[in-house]
Design an enzyme around this catalytic site. Structure first.
Site, PDB file in Angstrom:
ATOM      1  N   ALA A 179     -97.288  92.305   7.145  1.00  0.00           N
ATOM      2  CA  ALA A 179     -95.827  92.281   7.304  1.00  0.00           C
ATOM      3  C   ALA A 179     -95.410  92.064   8.750  1.00  0.00           C
ATOM      4  O   ALA A 179     -94.231  92.207   9.081  1.00  0.00           O
ATOM      5  CB  ALA A 179     -95.226  93.589   6.788  1.00  0.00           C
ATOM      6  N   VAL A 222     -83.307  91.743   2.990  1.00  0.00           N
ATOM      7  CA  VAL A 222     -83.533  93.137   2.640  1.00  0.00           C
ATOM      8  C   VAL A 222     -82.416  93.975   3.242  1.00  0.00           C
ATOM      9  O   VAL A 222     -82.200  93.964   4.450  1.00  0.00           O
ATOM     10  CB  VAL A 222     -84.905  93.622   3.159  1.00  0.00           C
ATOM     11  CG1 VAL A 222     -85.096  95.090   2.846  1.00  0.00           C
ATOM     12  CG2 VAL A 222     -86.018  92.794   2.538  1.00  0.00           C
ATOM     13  N   LEU A 223     -81.700  94.688   2.376  1.00  0.00           N
ATOM     14  CA  LEU A 223     -80.592  95.516   2.841  1.00  0.00           C
ATOM     15  C   LEU A 223     -81.084  96.583   3.814  1.00  0.00           C
ATOM     16  O   LEU A 223     -81.965  97.371   3.491  1.00  0.00           O
ATOM     17  CB  LEU A 223     -79.906  96.196   1.655  1.00  0.00           C
ATOM     18  CG  LEU A 223     -79.070  95.290   0.748  1.00  0.00           C
ATOM     19  CD1 LEU A 223     -78.601  96.076  -0.465  1.00  0.00           C
ATOM     20  CD2 LEU A 223     -77.887  94.716   1.497  1.00  0.00           C
ATOM     21  N   ILE A 260    -101.939  90.888  16.090  1.00  0.00           N
ATOM     22  CA  ILE A 260    -102.761  90.239  15.069  1.00  0.00           C
ATOM     23  C   ILE A 260    -103.368  88.946  15.578  1.00  0.00           C
ATOM     24  O   ILE A 260    -104.276  88.383  14.952  1.00  0.00           O
ATOM     25  CB  ILE A 260    -101.928  89.959  13.804  1.00  0.00           C
ATOM     26  CG1 ILE A 260    -100.694  89.106  14.141  1.00  0.00           C
ATOM     27  CG2 ILE A 260    -101.541  91.249  13.106  1.00  0.00           C
ATOM     28  CD1 ILE A 260     -99.909  88.643  12.938  1.00  0.00           C
ATOM     29  N   GLU A 270     -79.302  77.825  10.602  1.00  0.00           N
ATOM     30  CA  GLU A 270     -78.862  78.570   9.418  1.00  0.00           C
ATOM     31  C   GLU A 270     -78.463  77.628   8.293  1.00  0.00           C
ATOM     32  O   GLU A 270     -77.846  76.588   8.523  1.00  0.00           O
ATOM     33  CB  GLU A 270     -77.688  79.480   9.781  1.00  0.00           C
ATOM     34  CG  GLU A 270     -77.303  80.430   8.677  1.00  0.00           C
ATOM     35  CD  GLU A 270     -76.250  81.430   9.112  1.00  0.00           C
ATOM     36  OE1 GLU A 270     -76.171  82.501   8.490  1.00  0.00           O
ATOM     37  OE2 GLU A 270     -75.495  81.126  10.052  1.00  0.00           O
ATOM     38  N   LYS A 297     -86.658  81.941   3.231  1.00  0.00           N
ATOM     39  CA  LYS A 297     -86.364  80.919   4.237  1.00  0.00           C
ATOM     40  C   LYS A 297     -87.516  79.934   4.393  1.00  0.00           C
ATOM     41  O   LYS A 297     -87.379  78.901   5.062  1.00  0.00           O
ATOM     42  CB  LYS A 297     -86.020  81.572   5.577  1.00  0.00           C
ATOM     43  CG  LYS A 297     -84.696  82.329   5.536  1.00  0.00           C
ATOM     44  CD  LYS A 297     -84.413  83.044   6.846  1.00  0.00           C
ATOM     45  CE  LYS A 297     -83.042  83.703   6.795  1.00  0.00           C
ATOM     46  NZ  LYS A 297     -82.920  84.708   5.732  1.00  0.00           N
TER      47      LYS A 297
END
Length: 641
Positions: A366, A451-452, A345, A552, A412
């Protein structure tokens, strides 16, 4: 009648099989005589001369059947060793027949006894299989027995098929497998069908449960298969891993229902997010990062909306190849053109050419580097792709007159504590800036939590650790995260893109955040294990705390400012976020390009800190960088002279 047959006790079934073994003797004896004599008179005369052999041979057959355990072998287990024991039983009966013939006045030729043994063996084999066929037909018409197909004919599937034979209320009828080399074969006594023929298998065998036995297949692919099967009205269960067979544990005890509800600790929102196709039906849609976890699910759900053309824009050749193969298969039923594009991109020339050549109406962006530790250690690559790549794609989309542009962002990006989050926030700022200056393209942003099952996420990590016998590694027991399923994430993107008016940031109402420690314990329990800790030292899987990773945070947020607004959908919220002016955004992008060209990570981070004022780095490579950030922010606070 059917219920009576199924409800027979084990001893009753054993006696029926023993009776069959005994009654087969006169049938085989008469058949052997018929083969040795011409005409009915010879058969009658031979039977009259040798009928005295039959009671002795029938008694011998019953005794041998009991001794060899053949009468206790269930019909669905009759294979391999049982067939070998049948050959031994037949040979012994032939020998007894020969010995009896030798002591009688009217002895028979040796060939008769050989034929008798062979006929008894063939008859025994055919009788057992005929009874098994009758039993399967009875089970097909029964509501008591669970009829199962196993998806995956590998080691785990074969072991499961063997174990299912021990369960009287479960009948395995077929394997489903996507490996073309297995199609048409019979494995472990069960036929193997392609996965695309699942509906045919269900109708043929009246299957009411499918068990996924594919530990090597990615979680998102298993979720996709499970979703497709559930739409056909069949119950779906899954096995975590073949490794769980170690130690002799039964696979049946490891079966667990598919679906996210047990892990999310809330009801999934798939039904609540059931609309939103209008903006994509008949449109030309481009999905950047179309081979990634989120991108691939977006492709699946967009295809369900029946677009005219779907362009997969992907950097990874392998991911693009895999995604195109799956999309072409799905597109056969909707009549959509699939276009794979290999590229980045950040290449403005290629992006402009693709948008123009395919007359793109909608862009779902995405494509991003999303793994926090990797971006933290590779700041230049992460920011170049996530920030400058977004700037190129969004700008070219506006120039090409694309109707809708949706940026897939992350929680985040809210008060980011790492460079990945900061890069996503800068991408949001870019889209907000272009939205304020766009008359034709509707720009919007969708922000969600973990996302699981997406690549690199905590779920497949924990599942892999459980499959290896542990331990599960946690950075901190106190860490909480918002979780959603792949289907929820993709549906949110489509919905938000469909009713956006320009510049909005959308988030999903995901309930309360989940403690990662609690998620680990649910996974251990779902896999049939127990947690090994101080209270349970004899447990199966240990949970080990390793400490926080670079960048984190303990807790993530979904918005910075107060005052969220409802939207046309009760589960989607519109939030208000600050933005940069056109001049500030242009300066930030210019400074970022210059910093990237110079090659210094410290300069890159300084630019990020100036643009994303709420950036609060949890971990930085050197003290000098923190000093530069403090200096940059101090300069911003000075009033203009």
């Amino acid at each position: 009648m059917i219920r009576k047959v199924i409800s027979l006790t084990r001893s009753q079934k054993t006696r029926l099989l023993l009776a069959s073994d005994i009654l087969l003797v006169p049938v085989a004896f008469a058949s052997a005589i018929l083969l040795q004599h011409d005409g009915g008179e010879g058969l009658v005369r031979a039977l009259a001369e040798h009928w005295g052999f039959l009671p002795i041979l029938m008694f011998a057959a019953g005794a041998l059947s009991v001794m060899l355990g053949l009468s206790r072998v269930r019909l669905k287990d009759y294979a391999g060793g049982a067939i070998g024991r049948t050959a031994g039983l037949s040979a012994l009966l032939g020998l007894f027949s020969f010995l009896l013939s030798g002591i009688s006045e009217n002895g028979m030729a040796l060939g008769f006894h050989v034929v008798f043994a062979l006929v008894y063996f063939v008859g025994y084999f055919l009788a057992r299989h005929a009874m098994y066929w009758v039993l399967t037909e009875i089970y097909l018409r029964s509501h008591v027995v669970t009829r199962v197909a196993i998806y995956g004919a590998g080691r785990t599937g074969l072991t499961l098929a063997t174990e299912l034979r021990q369960h009287p209320q479960i009948m395995a009828y077929a394997f489903l497998d996507d490996n073309a080399t297995l199609h048409g074969m019979t494995v472990n006594g069960l036929p193997v069908y392609p996965g695309v023929h699942v509906q045919k298998v269900m109708e043929t065998y009246k299957i009411n449960r499918v068990i996924l036995a594919m530990p090597s297949v990615s979680f998102d692919k298993q979720s996709f298969i499970s979703k497709r099967l559930e739409k056909l009205g069949v119950e779906v269960q899954t096995l975590p891993s073949f490794a769980q067979l170690l130690g002799g544990e039964e696979l049946m005890g490891k079966l667990m229902p598919t679906g996210p509800a047990a892990l999310l600790a809330r009801d999934p929102l798939d039904e609540a997010l059931s609309s939103g196709c209008a903006a994509y039906r008949g449109a030309n849609v481009l999905i950047s990062g179309g081979g990634g976890s989120i991108g691939l699910e977006l492709c699946r759900q967009v295809l369900a909306c029946r677009p005219a053309k779907l362009v997969l824009f992907e950097l990874s050749e392998l991911a693009l190849y895999t995604a195109e193969a799956e999309m072409r298969l799905l597109a056969e039923t909707v009549g959509c053109e699939i276009v794979p594009v290999l590229g980045t991109i950040a290449d403005g020339v290629q992006v402009a050419q693709v948008l123009a050549a395919h007359r793109i109406d909608v862009v779902l962006h995405a494509a991003a580097y999303k793994h926090v530790p990797l971006v933290e250690m590779n700041a230049r690559a992460g920011l170049a792709n996530n920030v400058l790549g977004t700037a190129v794609l969004a700008r070219e989309a506006r120039e090409a007159g694309v109707k809708r542009f949706v940026l897939v962002s992350s929680d985040k990006a809210v008060r980011p504590g790492n460079l990945m989050g900061a890069s996503k926030r800068m991408a949001e700022l870019i889209v907000q800036d272009l939205s304020a200056r766009s008359n034709r393209t509707i720009f919007s942003i969708v922000r969600f939590g973990n996302v699981l099952g997406s690549s690199g996420s905590v779920l497949p990590l924990f599942q892999g650790q459980i499959a290896r016998g542990g331990p599960i590694t946690l950075t901190d027991e106190r860490v909480t995260r918002y979780f959603m399923t792949m289907q929820e994430a993709a549906r949110l993107v489509l919905l938000a893109g469909s009713f956006a008016e320009g510049g909005e940031v959308f988030v999903l109402d995901m309930g309360k955040p989940i403690r990662i420690g609690d998620l680990a314990r649910r996974l251990i329990k779902a896999a049939g294990y127990t947690v090994r800790d101080a209270e349970n030292p004899n447990g199966d899987i240990e949970i080990v705390t390793t400490g926080m990773r670079p960048g984190e945070k303990l807790h993530e947020e979904l918005m910075v400012r107060k005052g969220a607004q409802t939207t046309a959908h009760p589960k989607i919220i519109r939030v208000r976020e600050d933005s940069l002016s056109e001049i500030e955004m242009a300066a930030a992008l210019r400074d970022l390009r210059e910093a990237l060209e110079q090659g210094g990570e410290a300069a890159v981070i300084e630019v990020v800190a100036r643009a994303v004022r709420e950036y609060n780095p949890q971990s930085l490579p050197a003290e000098a960088v923190q000093m530069q950030i403090a200096k940059a922010r101090k300069a911003l606070e000075k009033p203009a002279e």
